[in-house]
Design a protein around this motif. Structure first.
Motif, mmCIF file in Angstrom:
data_model
loop_
_atom_site.group_PDB
_atom_site.id
_atom_site.type_symbol
_atom_site.label_atom_id
_atom_site.label_comp_id
_atom_site.label_asym_id
_atom_site.label_seq_id
_atom_site.Cartn_x
_atom_site.Cartn_y
_atom_site.Cartn_z
ATOM 1 N N UNK A 176 60.423 -31.073 20.293
ATOM 2 C CA UNK A 176 61.166 -32.472 19.935
ATOM 3 C C UNK A 176 62.191 -32.181 19.700
ATOM 4 N N UNK A 177 62.485 -32.183 18.241
ATOM 5 C CA UNK A 177 63.370 -32.081 16.966
ATOM 6 C C UNK A 177 64.442 -31.516 17.373
ATOM 7 N N UNK A 178 64.523 -29.552 18.759
ATOM 8 C CA UNK A 178 66.126 -29.427 19.138
ATOM 9 C C UNK A 178 66.123 -30.620 19.463
ATOM 10 N N UNK A 179 66.084 -31.219 21.275
ATOM 11 C CA UNK A 179 66.085 -31.858 21.840
ATOM 12 C C UNK A 179 66.669 -33.513 21.348
ATOM 13 N N UNK A 180 65.624 -33.776 20.767
ATOM 14 C CA UNK A 180 65.775 -35.437 19.653
ATOM 15 C C UNK A 180 67.305 -34.839 18.809
ATOM 16 N N UNK A 181 67.409 -34.065 18.249
ATOM 17 C CA UNK A 181 68.694 -33.451 17.054
ATOM 18 C C UNK A 181 69.879 -33.215 17.960
ATOM 19 N N UNK A 182 70.292 -33.437 19.372
ATOM 20 C CA UNK A 182 70.722 -32.551 20.467
ATOM 21 C C UNK A 182 71.171 -33.464 20.452
ATOM 22 N N UNK A 183 70.780 -34.566 21.394
ATOM 23 C CA UNK A 183 70.888 -35.502 22.477
ATOM 24 C C UNK A 183 71.774 -36.389 21.620
ATOM 25 N N UNK A 184 71.092 -37.462 20.522
ATOM 26 C CA UNK A 184 71.526 -37.814 19.075
ATOM 27 C C UNK A 184 73.246 -37.202 19.145
ATOM 28 N N UNK A 185 73.631 -35.947 18.498
ATOM 29 C CA UNK A 185 74.931 -35.472 17.956
ATOM 30 C C UNK A 185 75.454 -35.937 19.277
ATOM 31 N N UNK A 186 75.596 -35.409 20.300
ATOM 32 C CA UNK A 186 75.840 -35.725 21.810
ATOM 33 C C UNK A 186 76.396 -37.060 21.996
ATOM 34 N N UNK A 187 75.451 -37.961 22.039
ATOM 35 C CA UNK A 187 75.665 -39.231 22.365
ATOM 36 C C UNK A 187 76.161 -40.727 21.362
ATOM 37 N N UNK A 188 75.872 -39.389 20.121
ATOM 38 C CA UNK A 188 77.016 -40.374 19.158
ATOM 39 C C UNK A 188 78.688 -40.163 18.612
ATOM 40 N N UNK A 189 79.237 -38.248 18.992
ATOM 41 C CA UNK A 189 80.464 -38.377 19.188
ATOM 42 C C UNK A 189 80.537 -38.841 20.775
ATOM 43 N N UNK A 190 79.914 -38.605 22.006
ATOM 44 C CA UNK A 190 80.711 -39.137 23.135
ATOM 45 C C UNK A 190 80.858 -40.230 23.296
ATOM 46 N N UNK A 191 80.146 -41.294 22.436
ATOM 47 C CA UNK A 191 79.888 -42.715 22.108
ATOM 48 C C UNK A 191 80.961 -42.977 21.331
ATOM 49 N N UNK A 192 81.130 -42.899 20.674
ATOM 50 C CA UNK A 192 82.873 -43.010 19.034
ATOM 51 C C UNK A 192 83.726 -42.112 20.162
ATOM 52 N N UNK A 248 69.671 -37.720 28.954
ATOM 53 C CA UNK A 248 68.882 -38.303 27.987
ATOM 54 C C UNK A 248 70.690 -39.128 27.807
ATOM 55 N N UNK A 249 70.976 -38.362 27.748
ATOM 56 C CA UNK A 249 72.210 -38.417 26.743
ATOM 57 C C UNK A 249 73.109 -39.541 28.013
ATOM 58 N N UNK A 250 73.168 -39.544 29.086
ATOM 59 C CA UNK A 250 74.041 -40.139 29.967
ATOM 60 C C UNK A 250 73.374 -41.904 30.408
#
Lengths: 297, 292
Positions: free
Chosen positions: A94-110, A166-168
């Protein structure tokens, strides 16, 4: 009802000064009734949770014989068991999936928000609509084609089978939030940076991102909350027990611990704790984040 | 130099578009196609059957039951998560309770933070017919003849799940309403107090109109969420006993991943798509009229 009583006793014809006073006898009387409702509701919320914590320290026999009240002896064996029986692995996943998802969402969205804010270009509005329009589509609607897609991308049974969808599904909301924030940043900052010779990426990362910390905190909370709790994709796209996240892993855990109620309840308690603790520390940001997401998503 | 300047906005939005295209839009389109097939992935056969899946679907008693269940789900959710939540939020924001409201707000919000799997498994214990807390509580207060197997009875299973859902979600909508009420200009309430307006009247003449838009949006959000509900039903009853607590999303799951009726399941998904799009359109419409 009691709420109404509390105010109907306010004497309208009384001396003007008294009229504006907040506390009359009637107010206290009505407030007690309403207060009792609030307390009962609080107990309905708390009791199951307190029962879960108490029982997680009891043996299965203890739970059957004394379902109420404190454990006779606070025994951490259930927690050790639960941790060893798989919770530790689900936790890590959960930590890995949540961490990577959050970082990717922030980067792609920014990146997207910056492109949509700083430039005027062809198809700009259409592109914005395409991104924002994603909010209309519930994961349920796409779960079958997505299942086929993750298989043909060879990511079925990997963390990526969860992270990429999740990111999408978080992007539409987060891009809109960050874009709205970026638009409020005065143009002069950008102009002076351009004169200083900053590149596009430099402007984004040295000017926009540092000025937008609050919205990135909100975006991170919204993404992490979603990824940490998501269940349907987690249950379908990962079949390998050792790769499951907490929400889907707990079902496998339940099967494995079948009759060990204390162990199962210890597992549930461990799983519930992280977000509650995090919430108690950053309550304000959390509420603001979810409120913004709730209104717009 | 000119060239990069022209390309760069597209480069910035490209990753987001790629994600959306591949994982959101492509599956939606693909699902429309799947719903026209009779398709068993194990037998590796795909056969075009036109609208047959949809016709079968609206004669399928289980699917119709699942629609009825989600409708009940939506109605009860609106009562609790809109009306009751709004009243509780107004009470929490009242001057009398303002000093202690923070602790109540925090308590009510805790279930929102817990994953539905944890809550679902916990309530399986609470509903347990022999040692569950619910029956024990009923016995304690002298209502033992109401004690029963809540999840094993096809008449109560759906309501047992709906109750869990309210238990979890009310804290969320209460929080939304509290935030909305806090945004109301205090002068409005000051004016009402000078008028000596009763609290109930203050609620209807100030609070309610001021949070109207928020209430509409939350209402649509709650209804859409009810039609899409999956987690709690899947974890607590799995749609049973029999099909009594089946909802469209769990039925979709069962048809797709247990019975391997991919085409039929895709048709169910498209009915859900239609329902959510209708509500989204209503929401945009309401929003526009609200701003005029």
């Amino acid at each position: 009802m009691a709420f109404q009583n509390s105010t109907s006793t306010l004497p309208l014809a009384a001396v003007p000064k008294k009229r504006t006073r907040k506390h009359t006898v009637g107010t206290y009387f009505g407030a007690t009734g309403v207060g009792a409702v609030l307390v009962v509701y609080a107990l309905i919320i708390l009791y199951p949770l307190v029962w879960m914590i108490f029982s997680s320290f009891k043996s299965t026999n203890g739970i059957f014989q004394h379902p109420w009240g404190l454990p006779i002896k606070w025994d951490f064996a259930n927690y050790v068991n639960a941790w060893k029986e798989g919770i530790s692995q689900y936790f890590l996943n959960s930590v890995i999936v949540t961490g990577v998802t959050t970082v990717l969402v922030l980067m792609v969205s920014a990146l997207a928000a910056y492109g949509l804010t700083k430039y005027r270009f062809r198809f700009q509005n259409i592109i914005l609509m395409v991104i924002a329009g994603g909010m209309m589509f519930a994961p349920q609607v796409s779960v079958i084609p997505l299942f086929k897609l993750v298989q043909s991308l060879n990511i079925y049974n990997t963390y990526w089978a969860l992270i990429l969808p999740y990111v999408a599904y978080r992007l539409p909301l987060i891009v809109l939030l960050i874009r709205a924030y970026f638009m409020s940043i005065p143009h002069e900052y950008v102009e002076s940076a351009t004169i200083d010779g900053c590149s596009n990426l430099g402007i984004l990362f040295r000017i926009y991102v540092p000025l937008s910390k609050p919205i990135f905190a909100t975006a991170a909370i919204l993404s992490a909350y979603y990824a940490w709790n998501e269940f349907m994709f987690a249950n379908i796209f990962i079949n390998n027990t050792s790769l499951k996240t907490i929400p889907s892993g707990l079902l496998a855990f339940q099967d494995a611990l079948n009759t060990d109620w204390g162990g199962l309840l210890a597992g549930l308690t461990i799983s519930a704790l992280p977000l509650i603790v995090l919430f108690l520390f950053i309550q304000k940001q959390f509420v603001r984040g979810l409120a913004e997401g709730g209104v717009k998503g | 130099m000119m060239r990069t300047a022209k390309m760069s906005p597209y480069l910035f939005v490209f990753p987001a578009l790629a994600f959306m295209g591949l994982f959101v839009y492509y599956p939606v389109v693909k699902n429309l196609q799947y719903s026209l097939l009779k398709w068993d992935p194990l037998a590796l056969t795909q056969q075009f059957v036109g609208l047959k899946n949809y016709i079968t679907l609206f004669h399928d008693p289980v699917f119709l039951l699942s629609l009825r269940n989600t409708t009940i789900y939506a109605v009860i959710s609106v009562i609790f998560q809109i009306f009751i939540s709004l009243v509780i939020a107004a009470i929490l924001e009242d001057v009398i309770f303002r000093k202690i409201s923070a602790i109540f707000r925090t308590i009510y919000f805790i279930p929102v933070l817990i994953s539905m799997t944890v809550i679902g498994l916990l309530f399986q214990f609470i509903y347990n017919p022999s040692v569950g807390l619910l029956n024990e509580t009923l016995k304690l207060i002298g209502l033992s003849h109401f004690a029963m197997s809540w999840l094993g009875n096809s008449k109560t299973a759906m309501y047992a799940v709906i109750t869990v859902s309210q238990w979890q979600s009310m804290g969320f909508t209460i929080m939304l309403f509290v935030v909305a009420i806090q945004k109301i200009a205090p002068e409005l309430y000051e004016a009402a107090k000078i008028d000596g307006a009763a609290r109930i009247r203050t609620f209807f003449s100030i609070t309610l109109p001021q949070v109207k838009e928020m209430t509409f949006v939350t209402c649509i959000y709650t209804i859409t969420g009810s039609f899409l509900v999956f987690n709690e039903v899947y974890v607590i009853t799995g749609g049973g006993p029999g099909y009594s607590s089946q909802v469209p999303s769990t039925y979709l799951y069962q048809q797709a991943f247990i019975y391997n009726n991919m085409g039929y399941a895709a048709a169910i998904a498209n009915v859900l798509l239609a329902i959510t799009i209708i509500f989204t359109l209503i929401q945009t419409k309401l929003f526009k009229t609200g701003k005029e």
